[in-house]
Design an enzyme around this catalytic site. Structure first.
Site, PDB file in Angstrom:
ATOM      1  N   GLY A 100       0.838  -1.188   0.000  1.00 38.89           N
ATOM      2  CA  GLY A 100       0.000   0.000   0.000  1.00 38.89           C
ATOM      3  C   GLY A 100       0.872   1.237   0.000  1.00 38.89           C
ATOM      4  CD  GLU A 123      -1.887   2.346  -3.619  1.00 41.66           C
ATOM      5  OE1 GLU A 123      -1.193   2.500  -2.603  1.00 41.66           O
ATOM      6  OE2 GLU A 123      -3.129   2.298  -3.593  1.00 41.66           O
ATOM      7  CG  ASP A 221      -9.020   1.736   3.963  1.00 41.17           C
ATOM      8  OD1 ASP A 221      -9.598   2.208   4.966  1.00 41.17           O
ATOM      9  OD2 ASP A 221      -9.537   1.679   2.839  1.00 41.17           O
ATOM     10  CD  GLU A 311      -2.516   9.153   4.548  1.00 41.78           C
ATOM     11  OE1 GLU A 311      -3.045   9.649   3.526  1.00 41.78           O
ATOM     12  OE2 GLU A 311      -2.961   9.326   5.697  1.00 41.78           O
TER      13      GLU A 311
END
Lengths: 337, 495
Positions: A100, A123, A221, A311
């Site tokens: 990811g 990804e 997530d 992030e």
């Protein structure tokens, strides 16, 4: 009126045109200037259904995986060495995976830290992957021009390459993502690549038993709803697969800004305290141990994970918390007698 | 002409000679489980008994209602909308778990296995319930336990010692639990901590997300239960393996000790994403030893022949079978299936081993392969070096559904689709076809034979279907038997 309905919105046209141009750049002849892609044209909603089929390409087995186009600088000069699908073999194997990887901040940050280690970001979101591929391509191109510039005539600097707009922190490999860099980095980003995949299903198609030394799972997530927890990328049963591809002694890094998810991660990797003191039933938790805080703090990879991924920067901006947990793959248990 | 009758969905021959009892044949058809005397075909028992349904009620109602109230919301939605279309009586199933539940909660029994020659284990379809029956001397069936699974199972098997059940479901999970529960199960009580949303205003930022967070906070104040800690299964069990895919088959095997290592057990699982996974047996099923890569479509069936535990034969949505040295991910042979124009789906692989007979001094090892919606039974012999070669194909009077070997007679028993025309998974016959056919190995080949047991079972028949069925009901019945083709990927996933 009908025309108007059928016309895609201007934003999308612009996006598609931009991305076509980026694609065209990739096929440009060697030596031409490749601009860094701009993230805003590649945004995609932050969720993908891991249970859906998607239209994915994946090798039949790790022995069929053709890495040669991903790591041209590491292709084995011996042309007779071929993998099962007929592609050229590499001189070394991929060892690090970012599951990811998103826009690739971790990959780009790790590349100069581990210049001789092949690393791949995986990804599931197609646009995000497209961005990262273009980004790596542009970075490599930029490094090549910087290298040739420094070896050729250092006085000739009329070519307008990547002038930094701001002074950079020397420890940070890149400054603004969209400008690139004016520094030559160890490895020249030849050791990183990105692949579109659903690792929850197909990780063992890419990597053989005990092939990897590091796996990163950064800001996964969170799937907040209990009903969606099955879609979480960390679970006791899925951890068996991470243990399969990770060699004994290898590390699995996790970071999240969701405290509940952090506890979930700990719960799924480590045995809890049993009240009656009995031994817990066998599970993938037997295959991992938590890495000590001192060791985590001293690990430069953790610094990249905490401060250089997209992030993590967002979490810093929003003054959120970051929870890090690193696990070491233990050796497989002895077979029961 | 009698009305249409349910075909036998599952078929097992139970050899009980070692315990001094007579052999029986166990079969499922429609919602019933039958036991027959294997020598004369006399029906010994039918479960559930029509008049004894009162007995089942108590056993069934509790676990079934449990699952209804705790099942994930999507499932419930599906069920109720489905019921809506059918007729008005949607309430009894989900809400009132009384009498109706016990007698009407399933329409078919797609999985069957036999443990220790005395336990019959089945899964009833709609209620996702694993039921263990005692099979007594006279072939009578008595339910010992009913355990409701979270998801519908796709395969049911046993550990090599036949003491534990292994089952896999369409959500990718493999569970194990003892055939006979070891004692009173104490459900682990989740700590009663108040529900707190996992998100906080540190982790969600957009206006919409913040709004829903606020809503969750309000909800949290109302509800007292912590959803996440909820334990669904109310019996002793262990989740041992998980794929993020639909599991199609699970088998377990013991490799006998050799000069270097002792006996080791393994569990092999097959999924819709072309994988065959080799894990260690219990209690180390979390250690993955190997993947067998080579299928390019879903894998639907795994078979490790009884005569050589080092070999695996697998089939699925490809036009070929693969023969493996499964511990090494090594393909020994790729066997093209005959007449493979279009899409082939392997629906069954069976190993039949016959000891030396008067006919042949050597044991005969045969692999039978059925394809979904085909009336041909493919037949392969296995040489000593494990190469398999195709023999004459056996032609049945209808599509092959299940098969069981009868070693004492040197024959096989094949259940045939009574409802659908040969070579079709959807076109219905006007009158019932034959239920069972039998073949015997004589002078080097398998030839059809008449067997008084089979004649008796066929003449008695199974349960009749209602005289008139709507197309929709027929379609549902077709899907209970022919569902593997739906596993094929159609490339319509989202981006």
């Amino acid at each position: 009126m009908v025309d108007k309905v059928d016309n895609p919105p201007a934003k999308r046209i612009k996006r598609e045109e931009y991305r076509r141009n980026v694609q065209a750049q990739q096929e440009a002849p060697e030596g031409s200037v490749i601009k860094m892609p701009q993230k805003k044209f590649f945004r995609q909603r932050a969720h993908a259904n891991p249970f859906s089929d998607h239209k994915l390409n994946y090798p039949i087995s790790p022995a069929h995986m053709d890495w040669s186009s991903h790591f041209p600088a590491f292709v084995d000069p011996d042309e007779s060495k071929k993998n099962l699908s007929g592609g050229r073999k590499l001189t070394k194997e991929v060892e690090v995976v970012d599951i990811g990887c998103g826009f690739g901040g971790l990959m780009v940050g790790l590349a100069p830290l581990l210049p001789d280690t092949l690393m791949v970001g995986m990804e599931i979101r197609i646009s995000v992957l497209e961005y990262l591929s273009s980004r790596i391509h542009a970075l490599r191109n930029q490094q090549q021009r910087l290298k040739s510039k420094s070896t050729n005539t250092p006085t000739d600097s009329t070519e307008p390459i990547a002038t930094p707009v701001q002074s950079t922190d020397p420890s940070s490999p890149t400054n603004d993502d969209e400008i690139g860099t004016d520094k030559i980095f160890p490895g020249n980003f030849e050791n990183i690549t990105a692949i579109r995949s659903n690792t929850m299903k197909f990780l063992p198609n890419f990597f053989a038993h005990h092939q990897l030394s590091k796996i990163f799972i950064c800001f996964p997530d969170p799937h907040f709803k209990a009903r969606k927890h099955k879609a979480r990328i960390v679970s006791e049963t899925l951890n068996s697969e991470y243990a399969y591809v990770l060699r004994p002694g290898g590390l699995l890094y996790t970071i999240t800004d969701v405290e509940e998810y952090h506890h979930w991660v700990l719960r799924h990797f480590l045995h809890g305290e049993l009240e009656d003191g009995s031994t817990p039933p066998g599970s993938s938790k037997d295959l991992f141990e938590r890495v000590s805080e001192e060791e985590v703090d001293a690990d430069p990879c953790v610094r990249v994970m905490k401060y250089e991924t997209e992030e993590s920067k967002k979490v810093t901006r929003n003054k959120g918390n970051k929870y890090v947990a690193v696990f070491r793959r233990k050796a497989d248990p002895e077979w029961p007698v | 002409m009698a009305g249409l009758q349910h075909p036998f969905h599952c078929l097992r021959y139970v050899n009980r000679q070692s315990t001094g009892q007579s052999d029986v044949v166990i079969a499922t058809a429609g919602r019933n489980l039958y036991s027959y005397n294997a020598s004369n075909g006399q029906r010994l028992d039918v479960w559930p008994q029509v008049d004894a349904s009162a007995e089942d009620k108590t056993a069934d109602a509790a676990p079934a209602s449990e699952s209804e109230s705790q099942g994930p919301p999507e499932k419930r939605r599906k069920l109720s909308s489905h019921e809506d279309q059918k007729d008005g009586e949607k309430e009894p199933k989900s809400k009132d778990s009384g009498k109706k539940e016990a007698s009407n909660s399933w329409t078919n029994i797609p999985l069957l296995t036999i443990a220790q020659g005395k336990y019959v284990i089945i899964m009833t379809s709609e209620d996702k319930c694993v039921r263990v029956m005692n099979l007594d001397n006279d072939g009578k069936l008595k339910q010992l336990s009913a355990r409701t699974m979270p998801k519908k199972l796709s395969a049911l098997t046993l550990t090599p010692d036949e003491k534990n059940i292994l089952c896999c479901d369409k959500f990718g999970d493999v569970y194990t639990f003892p055939v006979i529960p070891s004692g009173e199960y104490v459900k682990p009580q989740p700590k009663a901590k108040p529900y707190e949303p996992a998100a906080t205003n540190l982790t969600v930022h957009t206006k919409r997300n913040l709004e829903s967070l606020e809503q969750q906070m309000r909800q949290a104040a109302l509800s007292k239960t912590n959803q996440e800690e909820r334990v669904v299964l109310n019996f002793e069990h262990q989740l041992i393996i998980g794929h993020v895919s639909l599991l199609t088959d699970v088998i377990s095997v013991a490799r006998p000790a050799d000069s270097t290592v002792g006996q080791r057990t393994y569990i092999l699982t097959a999924d819709r994403d072309e994988h065959i996974r080799v894990s260690r047996g219990l209690p180390q099923a979390h250690v993955i030893e190997q993947f067998c890569f080579g299928h390019s479509s879903f894998v639907s069936k795994l078979c490790i022949p009884s005569w050589d535990p080092t070999v695996l034969i697998s089939g699925g949505g490809d036009n070929y079978l693969l023969v493996w040295n499964w511990l090494e991910n090594q393909i020994l042979q790729k066997v093209e299936l005959p007449g493979s124009q279009g899409e082939t789906t392997v629906s069954g692989i069976w190993d039949v081993s016959l000891g030396p007979t008067a006919d042949s001094a050597e044991a005969t090892n045969t692999i039978f392969v059925a394809r979904e919606g085909s009336s041909q039974l493919l037949c392969y012999t296995v040489a000593n070096d494990n190469t398999i070669s195709q023999q004459d194909t056996l032609q049945l009077s209808g599509n092959v559904i299940d098969l069981t070997g009868i070693d004492s007679k040197g024959s096989i028993l094949v259940s045939v689709d009574t409802l659908r025309e040969s070579e079709s998974t959807s076109a219905w016959r006007s009158s019932s076809g034959t239920l069972l056919e039998t073949f015997r190995f004589t002078s080097g080949k398998w030839t059809p034979v008449e067997d008084s047991m089979v004649l008796k079972i066929n003449s008695e028949g199974t349960e009749s279907l209602p005289a008139s069925l709507e197309e929709k009901q027929k379609k549902e019945l077709n899907e209970t038997i022919y569902s593997l083709g739906n596993l094929r990927k159609r490339g319509d996933g989202d981006e």
